[in-house]
Motif scaffolding. Structure first.
Motif, PDB file in Angstrom:
ATOM      1  N   HIS A 341     -36.097 -50.108  70.207  1.00 45.39           N
ATOM      2  CA  HIS A 341     -34.906 -50.697  69.609  1.00 45.39           C
ATOM      3  C   HIS A 341     -33.917 -49.580  69.283  1.00 45.39           C
ATOM      4  O   HIS A 341     -34.206 -48.720  68.438  1.00 45.39           O
ATOM      5  N   LYS A 342     -32.797 -49.582  69.952  1.00 41.05           N
ATOM      6  CA  LYS A 342     -31.724 -48.687  69.560  1.00 41.05           C
ATOM      7  C   LYS A 342     -31.102 -49.183  68.261  1.00 41.05           C
ATOM      8  O   LYS A 342     -31.330 -50.320  67.836  1.00 41.05           O
ATOM      9  N   ALA A 343     -30.294 -48.336  67.642  1.00 36.36           N
ATOM     10  CA  ALA A 343     -29.760 -48.658  66.326  1.00 36.36           C
ATOM     11  C   ALA A 343     -29.002 -49.976  66.315  1.00 36.36           C
ATOM     12  O   ALA A 343     -29.163 -50.803  65.402  1.00 36.36           O
ATOM     13  N   ARG A 344     -28.185 -50.221  67.343  1.00 42.05           N
ATOM     14  CA  ARG A 344     -27.394 -51.453  67.379  1.00 42.05           C
ATOM     15  C   ARG A 344     -28.295 -52.678  67.505  1.00 42.05           C
ATOM     16  O   ARG A 344     -28.051 -53.711  66.871  1.00 42.05           O
ATOM     17  N   MET A 345     -29.343 -52.558  68.305  1.00 36.22           N
ATOM     18  CA  MET A 345     -30.289 -53.677  68.462  1.00 36.22           C
ATOM     19  C   MET A 345     -31.119 -53.858  67.193  1.00 36.22           C
ATOM     20  O   MET A 345     -31.452 -54.982  66.804  1.00 36.22           O
ATOM     21  N   VAL A 347     -30.351 -53.331  63.949  1.00 37.73           N
ATOM     22  CA  VAL A 347     -29.690 -53.981  62.815  1.00 37.73           C
ATOM     23  C   VAL A 347     -29.427 -55.466  63.075  1.00 37.73           C
ATOM     24  O   VAL A 347     -29.016 -56.187  62.165  1.00 37.73           O
ATOM     25  N   ARG A 348     -29.664 -55.934  64.298  1.00 40.15           N
ATOM     26  CA  ARG A 348     -29.524 -57.352  64.604  1.00 40.15           C
ATOM     27  C   ARG A 348     -30.847 -58.103  64.490  1.00 40.15           C
ATOM     28  O   ARG A 348     -30.880 -59.319  64.660  1.00 40.15           O
ATOM     29  N   ARG A 349     -31.919 -57.385  64.224  1.00 37.22           N
ATOM     30  CA  ARG A 349     -33.246 -57.975  64.126  1.00 37.22           C
ATOM     31  C   ARG A 349     -33.513 -58.488  62.716  1.00 37.22           C
ATOM     32  O   ARG A 349     -33.401 -57.757  61.733  1.00 37.22           O
ATOM     33  N   SER A 475     -38.016 -44.233  69.291  1.00 39.39           N
ATOM     34  CA  SER A 475     -36.822 -44.373  68.450  1.00 39.39           C
ATOM     35  C   SER A 475     -37.144 -44.250  66.969  1.00 39.39           C
ATOM     36  O   SER A 475     -36.293 -44.532  66.123  1.00 39.39           O
ATOM     37  N   ASN A 479     -34.600 -44.738  63.691  1.00 38.63           N
ATOM     38  CA  ASN A 479     -34.850 -46.013  63.009  1.00 38.63           C
ATOM     39  C   ASN A 479     -35.401 -45.826  61.600  1.00 38.63           C
ATOM     40  O   ASN A 479     -35.049 -46.573  60.677  1.00 38.63           O
ATOM     41  N   ILE A 482     -32.697 -44.880  59.235  1.00 40.39           N
ATOM     42  CA  ILE A 482     -31.927 -46.069  58.850  1.00 40.39           C
ATOM     43  C   ILE A 482     -32.672 -46.842  57.765  1.00 40.39           C
ATOM     44  O   ILE A 482     -32.080 -47.319  56.788  1.00 40.39           O
TER      45      ILE A 482
END
Length: 566
Positions: A341-345, A347-349, A475, A479, A482
């Protein structure tokens, strides 16, 4: 042979670094004196504790530095940041110099940043030198960060038990000295080849020995308390000896043939999983999922296709409240472990934000409690027990970190999703806070501190593993940084809540309370009630996270076991 020996020296160097760089855990030992010298309120004092935690939000800076500087240079920079941050604070608390509050805030921020840089150095060393046993190496080193306060308490008592500002001086110089000692094995890092399976298992056996020595060290620090300066010096010497004792590990490496024949062969290591997620297992897991993807409905996570179809039929026939509950559990549910999971993906989880709230309402609230231990003990008339409470929290946090490896040790006999273990680990926290709210006795204070330390330690150590499993091992660096942004946020929110209640009961509650000390249960009663309620909320989030991820964990374990049969 020499390379294999030197990698264990590097591991021990990271243990020493971690053992003496958890300097934020002893803040409560000198916080009362710092508050008096600066003439600030409890709220303003809390901001200084928050500044230290805020340094963790700048964890990315250490990774950026490693892109351009050698690892040993980054370590020394971290040591000098701590030297400046804590050293100047010592000058202020001894009233040699006077600095404005904002500068003190920046110094605390620098202290927290130095700790983060040290952690990055240790993580990189473990990952580079133990690629096959990375989780074991990380778990062992992170555990020793939990006993830093106990080591500093012994050192301060051995030198001058009546001087609380001595902690600042030790925080400034001991990490620098440790870095200089660790510099020798770090500069002589070996070039390591890929280990054969038997060598990997041999290393796992060595880790068992190291963890056994770690448990002895933790029990030593927990049960033995100095009653005099002379006794403290003796106990501190014994603690240093226990840190040096694993130096015999290189000898175990050289004598590997003897161990293989006489001892190691008696231990059944096959199928024992000490690993977080093996990369080969993950690739196989992804392959099996792709092969079976046509049999699985994307919105449901049943084990096989027939079960999925039946699940859809059952869902259509349930009542509306049942459908709503099922939707919460299954919406955007993780299908497999280890997916990057990249950062953009990320934060959508939904699972990430549940995980974020679990940490925010669990581990972070325990850290804030440790920052307030000095004022808590003082308000209950037990200020002389502050050092004992710090040692108790530190030691139990250490054992909690070690316990985070238990799910891997018993995996072959009893498998349970790591997120389920996380929910179990959160149980002691609300119990402890409601116990503290119910009574102000010395026994209750010690029991509550021990439970919170144990719970927080498990969460801190397990967090890296869970982040890697849920959102991908490659990642995990980004992650996890974050994820831990919740620490400064929680430190600010929970700390301000505690400080407002404290100041309101110390005086009229109007304006800044700088010279009045709050005494009695009223100082933290409502704080404990609020913290207990918040931790129950975290427990509820952890149960929901477990329900949403248990099928992914179960599917991964089934695939792993199926590969062992063929």
């Amino acid at each position: 042979m020499a390379g294999q020996s030197r990698k264990w020296m590097i591991l021990l160097a990271t243990v020493w670094i971690q053992a003496f760089t958890g300097t934020n855990f002893d803040f409560s030992a000198y916080s009362s004196e710092l508050k008096e010298v600066l003439g600030v309120s409890q709220v303003q004092l809390n901001y200084l504790a928050t500044a230290s935690d805020l340094g963790k939000a700048f964890g990315w800076s250490s990774g950026l530095a490693l892109m351009y500087l050698p690892l040993w240079v980054v370590m020394l920079i971290a040591a000098f940041m701590g030297l400046v941050g804590y050293g100047v604070q010592w000058l202020v608390i001894r009233e040699f110099i006077t600095l404005p509050y904002f500068v003190m805030f920046l110094l605390c921020l620098l202290d927290g940043c130095s700790i983060c840089w040290f952690n990055t150095v240790c993580f990189v060393l473990c990952i580079k030198n133990f690629p096959s046993n990375r989780p074991l190496a990380l778990a062992l080193t992170v555990s020793f960060n939990g006993v830093s306060a106990a080591f500093y308490n012994l050192a301060a008592t051995a030198m001058n038990p009546s001087s609380s500002e001595l902690y600042l001086l030790l925080n400034a110089f001991i990490p620098l000295f440790t870095s200089l000692v660790a510099l020798i094995p770090i500069l002589r890092q070996p070039t390591l080849d890929t280990l054969p399976p038997d060598a990997v298992k041999r290393d796992q056996f060595i880790f068992i020995i190291l963890n056994f020595l770690a448990v002895i060290t933790g029990i030593y620090l927990l049960l033995l308390h100095p009653v005099s300066t002379k006794a403290a010096r003796f106990l501190f010497s014994g603690a240093i000896f226990l840190l040096l004792l694993p130096l015999g590990v290189p000898g175990i490496v050289y004598a590997r043939n003897w161990f293989d024949q006489k001892i190691y062969s008696r231990f059944r290591m096959e199928g024992s999983s000490f690993i977080l997620i093996d990369h080969d297992d993950l690739e196989l897991h992804r392959g099996l999922l792709n092969r079976d993807n046509s049999l699985r409905n994307g919105s449901l996570c049943s084990v096989d296709g027939d079960e999925s179809v039946k699940g859809i039929s059952r869902q259509e026939s349930t009542e509306s409240n049942g459908r709503c509950c099922k939707t919460v559990i299954e919406k955007d549910q993780l299908i497999m472990l280890g997916e990057e999971h990249k950062a953009r993906m990320l934060v959508r989880r939904l699972d990430f934000w549940l995980y974020y709230l679990v940490y925010f309402c669990g581990g972070t609230i325990g850290l804030v409690y440790s920052n307030n231990l000095g004022q808590i003990a003082e308000s209950l008339g037990q200020y002389s027990k502050t050092e004992l409470l710090i040692t108790l929290y530190s030691s139990l946090s250490f054992f909690g970190r070690l316990l985070s490896a238990v799910p891997d040790l018993i995996r072959t006999r009893f498998y349970f999703a790591r997120t389920g273990w996380l929910a179990i680990a959160l149980l002691p926290t609300p119990i402890a806070f409601f116990l503290l709210a119910a009574t102000s006795s010395q026994m209750a204070l010690q029991a509550g501190t021990a439970l919170i330390g144990l719970s927080s330690g498990f969460i801190f150590a397990a967090a890296v593993s869970i982040t890697s499993e849920l959102f991908g091992p490659n990642s995990v660096g980004v992650n996890h940084n974050i994820l831990i942004t919740n620490i400064p946020l929680g430190s600010l929110l929970y700390g301000v809540l505690a400080a407002i209640v404290y100041d309101a009961n110390a005086g009229s509650g109007l304006g800044a309370v700088t010279d009045i000390v709050c005494m009695g249960r009223k100082c933290y009663f409502y704080t404990f009630v609020w913290w207990g309620g918040i931790s129950i909320l975290g427990l509820a989030f952890s149960v929901l996270l477990f329900l949403r991820t248990r099928q992914a964990y179960g599917r991964f374990e089934q695939n792993r076991l199926s590969t062992l049969l063929y």
